[in-house]
Design an enzyme around this catalytic site. Structure first.
Site, PDB file in Angstrom:
ATOM      1  CD  GLU A 195      -6.692 -35.763 -28.990  1.00 14.17           C
ATOM      2  OE1 GLU A 195      -7.327 -35.184 -28.090  1.00 14.17           O
ATOM      3  OE2 GLU A 195      -7.231 -36.406 -29.911  1.00 14.17           O
ATOM      4  CG  HIS A 370     -10.861 -36.489 -29.404  1.00 14.23           C
ATOM      5  ND1 HIS A 370      -9.936 -35.512 -29.726  1.00 14.23           N
ATOM      6  CD2 HIS A 370     -12.076 -35.904 -29.523  1.00 14.23           C
ATOM      7  CE1 HIS A 370     -10.581 -34.386 -30.010  1.00 14.23           C
ATOM      8  NE2 HIS A 370     -11.879 -34.603 -29.891  1.00 14.23           N
TER       9      HIS A 370
END
Lengths: 557, 557
Positions: A195, A370
């Site tokens: 990601e 993240h």
């Protein structure tokens, strides 16, 4: 089956060149596995649209090959499309307990719970779907129970990270399987899909635990009621709010539908530890002193209909913000939401509340879920992939992720930045990106899935900017003479009472135009309509510099 | 005139509880002076609106008292409303040379240049308007030639700061008059109006000069063409781009209408120093090597029609971005613009450009033009006002500015947070906020000023979300029988070709409804229309969960 003919294919149906709407496929010969099934929210170019989901034409065409849907975690951009997709394409769903809990709630709402096969897995599960053995590894993120996936295809291992960060001091001891990742990497990874959400951000994302420390500190200082708004799905943060409330002898009230839902699901599945008797109903509020209360609510992104906005504007039925109360926005405004968040902060200050707001980096009340650049490099280093496909992100993020991969030694020619629909085929030991499969945005508007297209959207845009002007004339079939009208109706164009002269002028022009066409022996209604449109359009633009949609209605009697 | 009856009044007609649309008034008995005349841009709640200006009803009613308009500097939020206001209310305008140059261009565009009295002033001017002697002081900001204003009313001195920062190492030696400010403050300030844009930001805003250093460094490293996008009005930054181009032996090309205009105005008035022969036309581009060129352009906020967006998408007629070129966004994205800026960065990366983008704090390519908290405290300390009115900002910024004022010792009861239209009256030595004067947003849409109101906007909103459905029926005057129709026309609602069944059903329901009403001997056309609206609306919502605007048109023949 000769190994020469074996083909391993990887593609995104959503999630690259965009944020959200995640859906990926890994296909080995005749076994197709779907990863995630997310939605995303429309921007201002899609007026009236509720939600965007992936175009699943490719899956419908290859329905016979689909062995299942594996969901990495329970965020909307990974599960939001499930009810819409499952309606058209029933497939078994594999996910962890909390993720399944959230999916179950969605399916129930759409009346699909009974007809969908749900399989609970955890990071220790081993699964074989078709010819593909699959293993998993735990990751850290802003929701518990996240998985990375390793597809052990006969051709090699494909790893999909899901969303992740490396939180080395996680809340509730939900550690990432760093040793398992190392082991997978050591044994050889053919392709890594990792990601890219924070690929533009240098450094290492801080641990969620520091948010807990700031929350506790603020709770100790606060004198009146405490309001804290955060994403409902951030169960670890909710746990830290509960812990801080316990330490400061405060009771907890939940406001906002999604907060109540998530806390209920997470508690019942054992993901939240709440002291007995801590949770109150909103109506209990008056039985406690302000310093005995924490109100945990939704709306930290300024959503106008959520609990925090109603509290700020004083329109909440049960609870109000009093002078001296503390309001904590445990969030960083997502681009696009600053104005709404700002309005709420304005309102809260007008109520004389103490407000903790702004970037989480400054307030300490929010950290990202993240991986930042150093963590992305750590994942790349652990996995040592032969091929690398950055996923989850706009092009600039994928681009930055590619540069990180090059920096840790991935061969540049083996990095594929794909768009949705681009297929990376690995045949033998060589990867090629040549094919494209159908993909796109399917727009959900009310009950309609995919029935709003470019024409409807273009009309909505014109209507929203300059409104509409309808001209109604009825004419005799026999001789073409005007029987009634022309009448003019306008909406969203000008304030009619102040523009009577303009409307009369439009009527006059319409009449002249019709007469002129009749004298030229025009019989085609379409020609009348087009000429009226052009003539009136030109007149209105000259006099108002606006271009309303013009609809001439000609009735032949 | 007895001094007891003297009244000094201060009010905002725009600029507080908002960003932009600045307009303030200082009135001493029968002398009224207007400060600034700015516009602001509409947000998504005002579809189709071009620009917002202040409601000037109060000025029109008191036209006889107005002694002039003083403009603090040449930004849109301070001069943007001038042509619209001057059309209705001619008053002499006082401003510095560069500010006047920018105003002149606006007036010319609107054909108002000949009819408007313009007076050039500078920071050393003394002006007497009515009974009010006025002095000025230079300030630093992101455009040259900015003024603060001191109104020496018989009742005391009122200071209006305009926009400012303290740049102690300004470009082009445009120093702020810090000694004059100290002198004004030492002699006593009755009321201070000070800007609040950055009141939420701790510290001291960096000098514009550091941007110049970063630009020069980037120019030295760059190999291909250099593109740099920034606000055209930031003349000091433009100067630093010229300087860096000169040092690295590059020629300069300007792209974008406002960039060309501002550079022309600023050069002709002596605010820009450009080496002879440096400026090229866009078409000259091909006669030079890439490393000999700097392209200075508009569009740093992602504006879709500006030069940078066209360069990024490859649709600029004359110049293209080649692999290896450097593109610098000398800006920080303003909230609301991140998506558009992001799209441009994506496109530039796809063209394999090197892109310097993101927050100016990180890239060093942008600094704010507004005072941060320490500078606001410095201004308050220099001026030592008896009364303080924070201006220029949303409520939260005014609120933070109040806290800064309290921190440096301003008496809390003497700080007035006003909304637009609130008047602070100072009579004798006492200030009171009790009166309100008319104020508001006047919406400009095309050629219409103020003709778009709440009804039109509400209609545009409904139309944009769910479109419109028009139902046309003609019935006989004699017996009420349906002669033609019902016909259905829809726009922006559903894609008609896929919804034929739905439209047929609407026709059927309309016919049934009309028949039912006829059987009940209904004769009022309005009752027919309302019943059709309700019935069809309910049907459509049940079947689509959408609420299009429904317009029944009944024609009696």
């Amino acid at each position: 089956m000769s190994p020469k003919k074996d083909r391993l294919s990887i593609a995104a149906l959503g999630g690259v060149h965009e944020i959200g709407k995640n859906m990926y496929i890994v296909q080995y010969n005749d076994d197709l596995i779907v990863i995630d099934c997310g939605s995303k929210f429309p921007d201002e170019t899609l007026p009236g649209i509720d939600v965007i989901i992936p175009d699943i034409s490719y899956l419908l065409e290859n329905q016979g090959l689909i062995r299942g849907l594996i969901v990495t975690h329970g965020h909307e951009d990974h599960i939001g499309a499930i009810p819409y997709v499952i309606k058209q394409l029933n497939m078994p769903i594999y996910a962890t307990r909390l993720t399944l809990g959230l999916i179950r709630a969605k399916l129930k709402e759409h009346g699909l719970l009974g007809s969908t096969k749900l399989h609970e897995i955890d990071s220790n599960s081993t699964l074989v779907l078709g010819a593909i053995p699959i293993r998993f590894f735990s990751t850290n993120h802003s929701i518990p129970d996240c998985l990375g996936i390793a597809f052990h295809t006969p051709q090699g291992v494909v790893v999909h990270t899901g969303d992740f960060k490396f939180d080395l001091t996680p809340v509730n001891a939900q550690y990432a399987d760093i040793h398992k990742m190392a082991e997978i990497g050591k044994n050889g990874v053919l392709a890594l899909l990792s990601e890219s959400t924070n690929a533009e951000r240098p450094g290492f994302t801080p641990s969620e635990r520091i948010v807990g420390e700031h929350i506790e500190e603020a709770f100790k200082k606060a004198e009146g009621k405490i309001f804290l708004a955060t994403f409902a799905s951030n169960v670890h943060r909710v746990q830290q709010v509960i812990d801080a409330a316990e330490k400061t002898d405060r009771k907890l009230i939940l406001l906002g539908r999604s907060m109540i839902n998530v806390v209920e699901i997470a508690s019942s599945l054992g993901y939240l530890r709440m002291p007995h008797g801590m949770l109150l109903e909103p109506d209990d509020c008056n039985r406690y002193a302000p310093h005995e209360l924490v109100i945990l609510c939704t709306g930290s992104q300024g959503e106008p209909m959520a609990a925090l906005a109603r509290l700020a504007s004083g329109t909440h039925r049960q609870i109000y913000v009093a002078p001296g109360d503390t309001v904590i926005l445990a969030s960083s405004p997502i681009p696009g939401n600053e104005r709404n968040v700002g309005r709420i902060v304005d309102n809260l200050f007008e109520r004389k509340a103490k407000v903790i707001y702004g970037s989480g980096t400054v307030t300490g009340m929010h950290v990202s879920g993240h991986a930042s650049q150093e963590e992305l490099k750590l994942m790349l280093t652990l996995m040592k992939p032969k091929y690398f496909i950055p996923i989850h992100g706009e092009y600039r993020m994928l681009h930055q992720h590619r540069q990180l991969a090059e920096a840790v030694g991935v061969e540049p020619s083996r990095i594929f930045i794909v768009n949705n629909g681009d297929v990376v085929d690995i045949i033998g030991s060589t990867a090629r990106q040549e094919r494209k499969i159908q993909n796109g945005n399917t727009l959900v508007d009310g009950l309609g899935i995919g029935d709003v297209g470019q024409i409807v959207l273009r009309d909505r845009k014109v209507l929203s900017e300059d409104g509409i002007l309808i001209l109604v004339v009825s004419i005799a079939k026999s001789d073409g003479k005007v029987i009634s009208g022309p009448d003019v109706i306008s909406r969203g164009f000008v304030y009619v009472r102040e523009s009577e002269g303009l409307m009369e002028e439009v009527q006059r022009i319409a009449l002249t135009t019709i007469t002129r066409l009749q004298e030229a022996n025009t019989t085609q209604m379409n020609e009348y309509k087009q000429t009226l449109k052009d003539t009136i359009g030109k007149f209105l633009f000259t006099h108002t510099k606006r271009r309303p949609m013009i609809i001439p209605i000609m009735i032949q009697i």
